[in-house]
Design an enzyme around this catalytic site. Structure first.
Site, PDB file in Angstrom:
ATOM      1  N   HIS A 104      -8.048   9.180  -1.793  1.00  0.00           N
ATOM      2  CA  HIS A 104      -7.531   9.209  -0.529  1.00  0.00           C
ATOM      3  C   HIS A 104      -8.381   9.847   0.546  1.00  0.00           C
ATOM      4  O   HIS A 104      -8.196   9.594   1.606  1.00  0.00           O
ATOM      5  CB  HIS A 104      -6.081  10.297  -0.685  1.00  0.00           C
ATOM      6  CG  HIS A 104      -4.953   9.657   0.276  1.00  0.00           C
ATOM      7  ND1 HIS A 104      -3.785   9.763   0.215  1.00  0.00           N
ATOM      8  CD2 HIS A 104      -5.187   9.580   1.615  1.00  0.00           C
ATOM      9  CE1 HIS A 104      -3.024   9.288   1.170  1.00  0.00           C
ATOM     10  NE2 HIS A 104      -3.882   9.316   2.114  1.00  0.00           N
ATOM     11  N   LYS A 112      -2.984   5.743  -4.201  1.00  0.00           N
ATOM     12  CA  LYS A 112      -4.233   6.608  -3.749  1.00  0.00           C
ATOM     13  C   LYS A 112      -4.051   7.954  -4.868  1.00  0.00           C
ATOM     14  O   LYS A 112      -3.100   8.564  -4.841  1.00  0.00           O
ATOM     15  CB  LYS A 112      -4.265   6.889  -2.250  1.00  0.00           C
ATOM     16  CG  LYS A 112      -4.052   5.818  -1.593  1.00  0.00           C
ATOM     17  CD  LYS A 112      -4.173   5.988  -0.205  1.00  0.00           C
ATOM     18  CE  LYS A 112      -3.861   4.728   0.628  1.00  0.00           C
ATOM     19  NZ  LYS A 112      -2.438   4.462   0.932  1.00  0.00           N
ATOM     20  N   ASP A 151       0.692  -1.254  -0.225  1.00  0.00           N
ATOM     21  CA  ASP A 151       0.047   0.148   0.038  1.00  0.00           C
ATOM     22  C   ASP A 151       0.984   1.358  -0.067  1.00  0.00           C
ATOM     23  O   ASP A 151       1.663   1.467   0.919  1.00  0.00           O
ATOM     24  CB  ASP A 151      -0.885   0.043   1.402  1.00  0.00           C
ATOM     25  CG  ASP A 151      -1.895   1.187   1.447  1.00  0.00           C
ATOM     26  OD1 ASP A 151      -3.014   0.797   0.806  1.00  0.00           O
ATOM     27  OD2 ASP A 151      -1.507   2.247   1.711  1.00  0.00           O
ATOM     28  N   TYR A 169       2.500   9.959  -0.187  1.00  0.00           N
ATOM     29  CA  TYR A 169       3.978   9.181   0.433  1.00  0.00           C
ATOM     30  C   TYR A 169       5.055   9.524  -0.106  1.00  0.00           C
ATOM     31  O   TYR A 169       6.200   9.732   0.400  1.00  0.00           O
ATOM     32  CB  TYR A 169       3.775   8.020   0.737  1.00  0.00           C
ATOM     33  CG  TYR A 169       2.679   7.474   1.336  1.00  0.00           C
ATOM     34  CD1 TYR A 169       1.709   8.265   2.159  1.00  0.00           C
ATOM     35  CD2 TYR A 169       2.098   6.039   1.458  1.00  0.00           C
ATOM     36  CE1 TYR A 169       0.454   7.859   2.584  1.00  0.00           C
ATOM     37  CE2 TYR A 169       0.810   5.716   1.909  1.00  0.00           C
ATOM     38  CZ  TYR A 169       0.070   6.320   2.526  1.00  0.00           C
ATOM     39  OH  TYR A 169      -1.083   6.040   3.078  1.00  0.00           O
TER      40      TYR A 169
END
Length: 317
Positions: A113, A80, A46, A51
């Protein structure tokens, strides 16, 4: 090698019931951690545009494919759509940029998200703020964003769609207005916020619930979270020759959630995966139930401060 069992999603695809979260796993350390995870049997990974580690995640997967450890179809990769791309016109471009970051030609699961969009300023500004430091939000309807995401499935860039940080009413609105059902709602879920009502709601609609921050935010110096340091949970752990964190993760699986614990520590990554040779009794689950306070580690306070109509945590679940 033992792999995690899988759950059949509402579109017939299979998703492993345990994944590796990669938030804050960057650079070489991140790559080493992800490769170790694949080596020991993790197949569900994931990540997210936010990120800023999709390149490392993709590189790790491609290296393991090149080594012959896995094939692309063995990996279930989630990423996402970030909040600045909620305008339907921006969705496909964002997804293609993420595929380029990953160096892969499709994404297994693409999540929105959050239900709240942020103002698009440029590609670099992921958290747009005004001069007072308040987040700049947009009022794009998440249903419109989701409909643009459906096109990604039709064009083969994405296999499955889902949402993240949605409450039950928002999820229901997507379900009522979509052509392609979301397969999961990824939310914060741990023994401290066990999401039983949301799990039940999702199950009723044939949607899975993926659990991020499944172990809270461990703070050993304060002996927190309670369920990791509790004597009652230690007793359960000793019975099964496990750690308290393994008991907490097993509790989430037994509750019907799909935990994605994040770690860059190879030993911890291995420990978090070693959950499939025991399950908890009803009495033991009741002990873990007692730690449910509803307190969030990720309360989205910056969005809450803006009183946005799509702030997801204003209702119970």
């Amino acid at each position: 090698m033992k792999l995690a069992p899988t759950v059949k999603l509402n579109n017939g695809r299979e998703m492993p019931i345990l994944g590796l979260g990669t938030y804050a796993s960057q650079n070489k350390e991140g790559e080493i951690a992800i490769k170790h995870a694949i080596d020991i049997g993790y197949r569900h990974l994931d990540t997210a545009f936010f990120y800023q580690n999709e390149a490392e995640v993709g590189q790790s997967i491609r290296d393991k494919i090149a080594e012959g450890v896995v094939k692309r179809e063995d990996i279930f990769l989630t990423t996402k759509l970030w909040n600045i791309y909620h305008d339907p016109e921006r969705v496909e471009g964002a997804c293609r940029k993420q595929l380029a970051n990953l160096g892969l030609d499709y994404i297994d699961l693409y999540l929105m998200h959050m239900p709240v969009g942020y103002k698009y300023i440029n590609e670099e500004t992921l958290l747009p703020k005004d001069e007072d430091g308040a987040l700049l939000l947009s009022d794009v309807d998440y249903v419109d964003t989701y409909k643009a995401m459906e096109q990604l499935v039709k064009s083969g860039l994405v296999r499955s769609l889902g949402v993240s940080n949605f409450n039950s009413e928002q999820l229901k609105r997507v379900l009522d207005n979509c052509e392609i059902k979301p397969v999961t709602n990824q939310v914060e879920c741990s023994p401290a916020i066990n999401q039983k009502k949301l799990i039940e709601f999702c199950k009723k609609h044939d949607v899975t619930l993926t659990a991020y921050t499944p172990l809270g935010r461990p703070r050993p110096e304060e002996q927190k979270p309670d369920y990791v340091y509790s004597d009652k949970v230690k007793a359960i752990a000793e019975k099964y020759n496990k750690t308290t964190t393994q008991v907490a993760l097993r509790y989430l699986i037994d509750s019907g959630a799909i935990p994605i614990p994040k770690s860059s520590n190879p030993k911890r990554i291995s420990e978090n995966f070693d959950l499939f040779d025991f399950s908890l009794t009803d009495e033991e689950k009741a002990v873990l139930d007692s730690f449910n306070t509803g307190e969030r580690m990720v309360p989205l306070n910056l969005i809450k401060a803006r009183n946005h109509k799509y702030f997801p945590f204003a209702i119970e679940f």
